[in-house]
Design a protein around this motif. Structure first.
Motif, PDB file in Angstrom:
ATOM      1  N   TRP A   1       0.833  -1.189   0.000  1.00 10.47           N
ATOM      2  CA  TRP A   1       0.000   0.000   0.000  1.00 10.47           C
ATOM      3  C   TRP A   1       0.875   1.248   0.000  1.00 10.47           C
ATOM      4  CZ3 TRP A   1      -5.193  -0.556  -0.497  1.00 10.47           C
ATOM      5  CH2 TRP A   1      -5.746  -1.806  -0.176  1.00 10.47           C
ATOM      6  N   PHE A   2       0.430   2.258  -0.745  1.00 12.41           N
ATOM      7  CA  PHE A   2       1.136   3.537  -0.820  1.00 12.41           C
ATOM      8  C   PHE A   2       0.126   4.652  -0.553  1.00 12.41           C
ATOM      9  CE2 PHE A   2       3.329   0.491  -3.406  1.00 12.41           C
ATOM     10  CZ  PHE A   2       4.685   0.754  -3.214  1.00 12.41           C
ATOM     11  N   VAL A   3       0.409   5.478   0.435  1.00 16.09           N
ATOM     12  CA  VAL A   3      -0.434   6.627   0.739  1.00 16.09           C
ATOM     13  C   VAL A   3       0.387   7.899   0.526  1.00 16.09           C
ATOM     14  CG1 VAL A   3      -1.704   7.884   2.524  1.00 16.09           C
ATOM     15  CG2 VAL A   3      -1.906   5.390   2.364  1.00 16.09           C
ATOM     16  N   PHE A   4      -0.079   8.724  -0.394  1.00 17.35           N
ATOM     17  CA  PHE A   4       0.530  10.030  -0.670  1.00 17.35           C
ATOM     18  C   PHE A   4      -0.316  11.084   0.047  1.00 17.35           C
ATOM     19  CE2 PHE A   4       1.500   7.180  -4.083  1.00 17.35           C
ATOM     20  CZ  PHE A   4       2.776   7.503  -4.510  1.00 17.35           C
ATOM     21  N   ALA A   5       0.332  12.095   0.644  1.00 16.95           N
ATOM     22  CA  ALA A   5      -0.438  13.056   1.423  1.00 16.95           C
ATOM     23  C   ALA A   5       0.278  14.396   1.540  1.00 16.95           C
ATOM     24  CB  ALA A   5      -0.720  12.491   2.820  1.00 16.95           C
ATOM     25  N   THR A   6      -0.507  15.432   1.798  1.00 20.69           N
ATOM     26  CA  THR A   6       0.011  16.754   2.121  1.00 20.69           C
ATOM     27  C   THR A   6       0.655  16.729   3.500  1.00 20.69           C
ATOM     28  OG1 THR A   6      -1.800  17.775   0.879  1.00 20.69           O
ATOM     29  CG2 THR A   6      -0.644  19.171   2.463  1.00 20.69           C
ATOM     30  N   GLU A   7       1.787  17.394   3.639  1.00 16.94           N
ATOM     31  CA  GLU A   7       2.449  17.514   4.930  1.00 16.94           C
ATOM     32  C   GLU A   7       1.894  18.731   5.675  1.00 16.94           C
ATOM     33  OE1 GLU A   7       6.723  15.657   3.392  1.00 16.94           O
ATOM     34  OE2 GLU A   7       6.571  17.789   3.885  1.00 16.94           O
ATOM     35  N   ASP A   8       1.418  18.516   6.883  1.00 14.60           N
ATOM     36  CA  ASP A   8       0.890  19.622   7.678  1.00 14.60           C
ATOM     37  C   ASP A   8       1.978  20.212   8.579  1.00 14.60           C
ATOM     38  OD1 ASP A   8      -1.655  20.242   6.960  1.00 14.60           O
ATOM     39  OD2 ASP A   8      -2.657  19.005   8.444  1.00 14.60           O
ATOM     40  N   PRO A   9       1.804  21.499   9.007  1.00 15.46           N
ATOM     41  CA  PRO A   9       0.659  22.356   8.713  1.00 15.46           C
ATOM     42  C   PRO A   9       0.762  23.066   7.358  1.00 15.46           C
ATOM     43  CG  PRO A   9       2.121  23.443  10.281  1.00 15.46           C
ATOM     44  CD  PRO A   9       2.704  22.082  10.029  1.00 15.46           C
ATOM     45  N   TRP A  10      -0.302  22.959   6.566  1.00 16.44           N
ATOM     46  CA  TRP A  10      -0.504  23.669   5.299  1.00 16.44           C
ATOM     47  C   TRP A  10       0.527  23.359   4.226  1.00 16.44           C
ATOM     48  CZ3 TRP A  10      -5.073  24.408   4.526  1.00 16.44           C
ATOM     49  CH2 TRP A  10      -5.933  25.089   5.384  1.00 16.44           C
ATOM     50  N   GLY A  11       1.008  22.134   4.215  1.00 11.66           N
ATOM     51  CA  GLY A  11       1.858  21.702   3.113  1.00 11.66           C
ATOM     52  C   GLY A  11       3.315  22.016   3.326  1.00 11.66           C
ATOM     53  N   GLY A  12       4.145  21.238   2.631  1.00  9.27           N
ATOM     54  CA  GLY A  12       5.584  21.437   2.686  1.00  9.27           C
ATOM     55  C   GLY A  12       6.134  21.668   1.291  1.00  9.27           C
ATOM     56  N   ASP A  13       7.449  21.616   1.189  1.00  8.78           N
ATOM     57  CA  ASP A  13       8.098  21.771  -0.112  1.00  8.78           C
ATOM     58  C   ASP A  13       8.070  20.472  -0.910  1.00  8.78           C
ATOM     59  OD1 ASP A  13       8.688  24.439   0.279  1.00  8.78           O
ATOM     60  OD2 ASP A  13      10.606  24.012   1.243  1.00  8.78           O
ATOM     61  N   ARG A  14       7.651  19.375  -0.272  1.00  8.12           N
ATOM     62  CA  ARG A  14       7.496  18.079  -0.928  1.00  8.12           C
ATOM     63  C   ARG A  14       6.220  17.412  -0.417  1.00  8.12           C
ATOM     64  NH1 ARG A  14      12.406  16.232  -3.267  1.00  8.12           N
ATOM     65  NH2 ARG A  14      14.219  17.493  -2.692  1.00  8.12           N
ATOM     66  N   LEU A  15       5.928  16.247  -0.935  1.00  3.50           N
ATOM     67  CA  LEU A  15       4.839  15.417  -0.450  1.00  3.50           C
ATOM     68  C   LEU A  15       5.351  14.387   0.542  1.00  3.50           C
ATOM     69  CD1 LEU A  15       2.904  14.551  -3.734  1.00  3.50           C
ATOM     70  CD2 LEU A  15       2.086  16.045  -1.885  1.00  3.50           C
ATOM     71  N   GLY A  16       4.450  13.903   1.379  1.00  3.83           N
ATOM     72  CA  GLY A  16       4.754  12.745   2.200  1.00  3.83           C
ATOM     73  C   GLY A  16       4.279  11.479   1.509  1.00  3.83           C
ATOM     74  N   LEU A  17       5.090  10.424   1.574  1.00  2.43           N
ATOM     75  CA  LEU A  17       4.734   9.106   1.038  1.00  2.43           C
ATOM     76  C   LEU A  17       4.929   8.067   2.129  1.00  2.43           C
ATOM     77  CD1 LEU A  17       4.061   6.939  -1.042  1.00  2.43           C
ATOM     78  CD2 LEU A  17       6.420   7.080  -1.862  1.00  2.43           C
TER      79      LEU A  17
END
Length: 459
Positions: free
Chosen positions: A57-73
């Protein structure tokens, strides 16, 4: 991945740092169960997208708070033991254009195309970019010549974010996107994609249903197309999931009832669930979504969300109201509920407040954890009950992105300590701490403030 035991003795007055007066926030957190499976990810993330490939399983997501310079995987084979990384693309620096604004990397949608490759539609700078990879873990690369697929000024007055792709049974791809400004006036657009997954096949259409704000997600069951979406304000307690039904991917879509299918449930300490994805496993449907981290609101006023999953039931052309849980559903082919193991005692140099007590670093629940005061160095300590051989342990920081430094110490009596290892600039999740050999006490000394969701030991 080692199998872990993380049961905690939640009593024990010897650790006065955990004996502060009970507050409303502490009661809110204390209501959560030992070993609860929701949230599924150890950290603060939002806007999840999920794919399964080759048993993983792979979950891609926004990094909080309010996003980062990359995505979290996050990736896992049992939906329980997750490992964190950041894809090399997109980055805020690489995905920018003359029409970009200062917004960070948000809201990924990852799907497998008819060509077998994986396609990502992601919001960067409030415009939609597209990338491609042969595997969900990457390497990812830009697929549109260094240009946004949907520039920020494509529809002036509306927000060009939250793109979500849908692949129909015949292999045709469709792209949905759109939001409003200042938490009002959201619009939903859809366009058919050509087989290259980048070029529009026709003009985009406005298919906005009632009570739409952002986060569209389309899925098909029984020949009906369900357009699901978020309504309300994710920074408050009004965020919720609604749906409309159509006979075509291009709509029109009509809400069958004026009611959400997933909304705030204060009795269960579930606040503002939304921006979701729907997936199937073992012939059952599930909804993956973010909700506010607890305690809510946060002490510093920052928006921190966590990812949870619950059962979604389709009944003909209706969706049953989702009951949000902390225990989480049994997903076919994945790990069962966590099982409590040996009892440990946790203590700390200090805590941020009563809702972040040291014992919460060992309750096998990612909704809770220990946090130190905002200034100064700190330590977190585990007592395994007697001197014995201690194996490798796993540390799951609340922020797996930002590097920090620590020293792992061991002691037989809690007074004289020896250094097991010093670790500089570590990040990620889990962080593996080496075996200290024989000891009763382990202490992690941080070089500054720290927040730990879980510290787990092998059985």
């Amino acid at each position: 991945m080692i199998r872990l035991a993380a049961a905690v003795l939640l009593t024990g007055a010897a650790f006065l740092v955990d004996a502060a007066p009970t507050t409303a926030k502490q009661q809110q957190v204390a209501a959560l169960d030992l070993g609860a499976r929701n949230p599924i990810l150890p950290g603060y993330f939002a806007d999840p997208s999920i794919v399964q490939h080759e048993g993983e399983w792979f979950v891609f997501a926004t990094e909080d708070p309010w996003g980062g310079d990359r995505l979290g995987l996050w990736r896992s084979r049992n939906f329980r033991d997750w490992t964190f990384s950041e894809p090399s693309w997109p980055t805020k620096l690489a995905a920018t254009s003359p029409t970009s604004n200062k917004s960070k990397v948000w809201a990924p949608s990852v799907v497998r195309g008819h060509d077998g490759r994986f396609w990502m539609y992601v919001s960067v700078g409030s415009e939609v970019w597209v990338g491609v990879a042969d595997h969900p873990a990457g390497p990812w690369r830009d697929a549109n010549g260094g240009r946004p697929l949907i520039p920020g000024n494509y529809r002036p007055g509306f927000h060009m974010i939250d793109a979500e792709a849908f692949i129909d049974d015949d292999g045709t791809a469709y792209l949905y996107w759109g939001s409003g400004l200042n938490w009002v006036n959201g619009r939903c657009y859809v366009v058919r994609l050509k087989p290259d997954m980048v070029t529009f096949d026709g003009e985009p259409q406005d298919v906005t249903p009632a009570h739409y704000f952002e986060g569209p997600f389309l899925f098909k069951r029984g020949g009906r197309y369900f357009l699901t979406y978020s309504w309300g304000n994710t920074t408050k307690d009004t965020y919720q999931v609604r749906y409309a039904v159509g006979s075509s991917p291009l709509g029109p879509f009509t809400e069958p009832e004026d009611a959400p299918i997933l909304a705030t449930d204060t009795a269960r300490s579930v606040i503002s669930p939304g921006h979701h994805a729907v997936f199937a496993a073992g012939g059952q449907d599930f909804i993956l979504y973010h909700r506010q981290a607890l305690p809510f609101p946060s002490a510093d006023g920052k928006v921190r969300r966590q990812v949870a999953v619950d059962r979604l039931v389709v009944e003909g052309d209706r969706l049953r109201v989702v009951r949000p849980t902390h225990d989480g559903p049994d997903i076919p082919g994945t790990a069962d509920r966590r099982r409590a193991g040996q009892a440990l005692r946790f203590s700390a140099s200090a805590m941020l407040d009563a809702a972040h007590a040291a014992t919460l670093a060992g309750d096998d629940n990612y909704a809770t954890g220990w946090a130190s005061p905002a200034k100064g160095s700190a330590w977190l300590q585990a007592d395994v009950g007697r001197r014995r051989q201690i194996g490798v342990s796993e540390l799951r920081p609340a922020d797996p992105v930002t590097p920090f430094s620590l020293r792992l110490l061991a002691s037989d009596d809690g007074r004289q300590w020896r250094t097991v290892q010093e670790m500089k600039g570590v990040s990620g999740s889990p962080i593996l701490l080496p075996s200290p050999g024989s000891a009763r006490y382990l202490r992690i000394a941080f070089d500054g403030p720290a927040a730990i969701l879980e510290w787990s030991f092998a059985q």
